[in-house]
Design an enzyme around this catalytic site. Structure first.
Site, mmCIF file in Angstrom:
data_model
loop_
_atom_site.group_PDB
_atom_site.id
_atom_site.type_symbol
_atom_site.label_atom_id
_atom_site.label_comp_id
_atom_site.label_asym_id
_atom_site.label_seq_id
_atom_site.Cartn_x
_atom_site.Cartn_y
_atom_site.Cartn_z
ATOM 1 N N TYR A 164 0.806 -1.236 0.000
ATOM 2 C CA TYR A 164 0.000 0.000 0.000
ATOM 3 C C TYR A 164 0.839 1.286 0.000
ATOM 4 O O TYR A 164 2.014 1.239 0.252
ATOM 5 C CB TYR A 164 -1.116 -0.006 1.043
ATOM 6 C CG TYR A 164 -0.856 -0.092 2.518
ATOM 7 C CD1 TYR A 164 0.347 0.213 3.099
ATOM 8 C CD2 TYR A 164 -1.924 -0.471 3.355
ATOM 9 C CE1 TYR A 164 0.513 0.147 4.472
ATOM 10 C CE2 TYR A 164 -1.748 -0.538 4.724
ATOM 11 C CZ TYR A 164 -0.535 -0.227 5.275
ATOM 12 O OH TYR A 164 -0.389 -0.296 6.617
ATOM 13 N N GLU A 165 0.188 2.362 -0.362
ATOM 14 C CA GLU A 165 0.853 3.659 -0.657
ATOM 15 C C GLU A 165 1.900 3.505 -1.764
ATOM 16 O O GLU A 165 2.916 4.179 -1.779
ATOM 17 C CB GLU A 165 1.483 4.289 0.595
ATOM 18 C CG GLU A 165 0.539 4.542 1.744
ATOM 19 C CD GLU A 165 -0.685 5.368 1.407
ATOM 20 O OE1 GLU A 165 -0.753 5.911 0.291
ATOM 21 O OE2 GLU A 165 -1.601 5.450 2.252
#
Ligand SMILES: Cc1cc2nc3c(=O)[nH]c(=O)nc-3n(C[C@H](O)[C@H](O)[C@H](O)COP(=O)(O)OP(=O)(O)OC[C@H]3O[C@@H](n4cnc5c(N)ncnc54)[C@H](O)[C@@H]3O)c2cc1C
Length: 322
Positions: A164-165
């Protein structure tokens, strides 16, 4: 009804302020989980009794922390975690200087440094947290795989961080495109020049530890410059070749910057140990920096070969062959 936030045509720029902050924070999550996995593994290794020592010094079984391979795993966990934490702290200091230093040119340099660091703090620290938490399971043996110990939970918690990110490949695309190719490798080479200054300080010491770290740091830095030139020169002409090595380039840059920070910590720790300040802590810092140089930083030349000479075999197979 919509509201304009900020100025028109600056949305992408604003979005990256938020993304950099989120990416930095996820890197810190990786470091925090790695630290907890290390603490738990140390505690288990001091408690679990299994097998006699290889040197035959004692005829009965001992806590597993006496076995050299357990020490190797614990040192790997410790060196990665301490080194990534130092890298993140240096990146944060650059961010502060980029906003608060009175000299505009110093602000600009720190901003460029910080932006180069963000994909490393996010990408390298979270990739290392996979390895550290996996080693945490390994130190626990069969108990690591069993959920009650909690070691496997750290491994699982760390697994999302490289996704994620922005996955590691997305961080690497940023490092290759915006942070390296766009300025012709100037920021990267400026960092290499700072590392060279640390090498000069190491060279002025007469300690064996400083010498050992210097040898690996110099080789890794020279290797990095070769790769930066390859990335900066080839990213337009041979994008597939460069992007085949984008994640290895991120890992090489992260490996080098972490090794550099641990080398800096060695210099400070040697001075403080000589002055009698917190000697046991400082001696451990020196040993950890040397371990990193001899067991992790020394991988740099192999990564360089994969990037500069190995791109062809990444893309050699036709799609139907998969
Ligand atoms: C638990 C969890 C919580 C999340 N929370 C949020 C949230 O709060 N807010 C939010 O907005 N999102 C959130 N996400 C989404 C997350 O940010 C995305 O899953 C992540 O960015 C990856 O995108 P994707 O899943 O579409 O994978 P894909 O983009 O499909 O990636 C699949 C694979 O392809 C690779 N890939 C894709 N594009 C490229 C490229 N250009 N070059 C090289 N390789 C590439 C990737 O590296 C990866 O290996 C969350 C996800 C999870 C699992």
């Amino acid at each position: 009804m919509g509201y304009l936030v900020g100025e028109e045509n600056r949305g992408l720029e604003y979005m990256f302020i938020m993304m950099n902050s989120a990416r930095y924070a996820v890197g810190m999550q990786g470091i925090a989980i790695a630290e907890r996995a290390y603490q738990k593994a140390v505690s288990f290794a001091k408690d679990r009794v299994q097998s006699r020592p290889v040197d035959g010094s004692i005829k009965s079984s001992l806590p597993i922390i006496h076995h050299p391979d357990i020490k190797r795993m614990l040192m790997t966990m410790r060196a990665y975690t301490e080194g990534c934490r130092a890298m993140a702290a240096v990146a944060a200091a650059a961010y502060d200087a980029a906003h608060h230093h009175p000299d505009a040119e110093v602000q600009r340099q720190n901003q460029a440094f910080y932006e180069f660091m963000v994909p490393l703090v996010k990408g390298y620290s979270t990739e290392m947290s996979q390895e550290v938490t996996s080693l945490g399971v390994q130190v626990h043996g069969g108990m690591g795989f069993i959920e009650e110990t909690g070691a496997a939970q750290y491994y699982r918690d760390a697994r999302i961080l490289t996704i994620y990110e922005g996955t590691t490949a997305i961080q690497a695309n940023d490092l290759v495109g915006r942070k390296t190719a766009r300025d012709g490798g100037q920021t990267a080479k400026g960092i290499a020049a700072q590392i060279e200054r640390t090498e000069a300080e190491l060279a002025s010491r007469d300690s064996l530890d400083a010498r050992a770290v210097l040898k690996r740091l110099k080789l890794a830095r020279e290797t990095f410059i070769e790769v930066v030139e390859f990335v900066a020169c080839q990213s337009k002409a041979s994008p597939n070749a460069v992007f085949a090595g984008s994640v290895p380039y991120l890992m090489l840059a992260g490996n080098l910057v972490v090794g550099w920070q641990l080398a800096r910590s060695l210099l400070v720790a040697e001075d403080l140990a000589k002055a009698g300040t917190d000697v046991a802590f400082m001696t451990a810092k020196v040993a950890t920096a040397r371990f990193y140089a001899e067991h992790i930083l020394n991988k740099a030349p192999g990564i360089r070969d994969s990037i500069v000479e190995g791109a062809g075999s990444v893309t050699a197979l036709a799609l139907e062959a998969f």
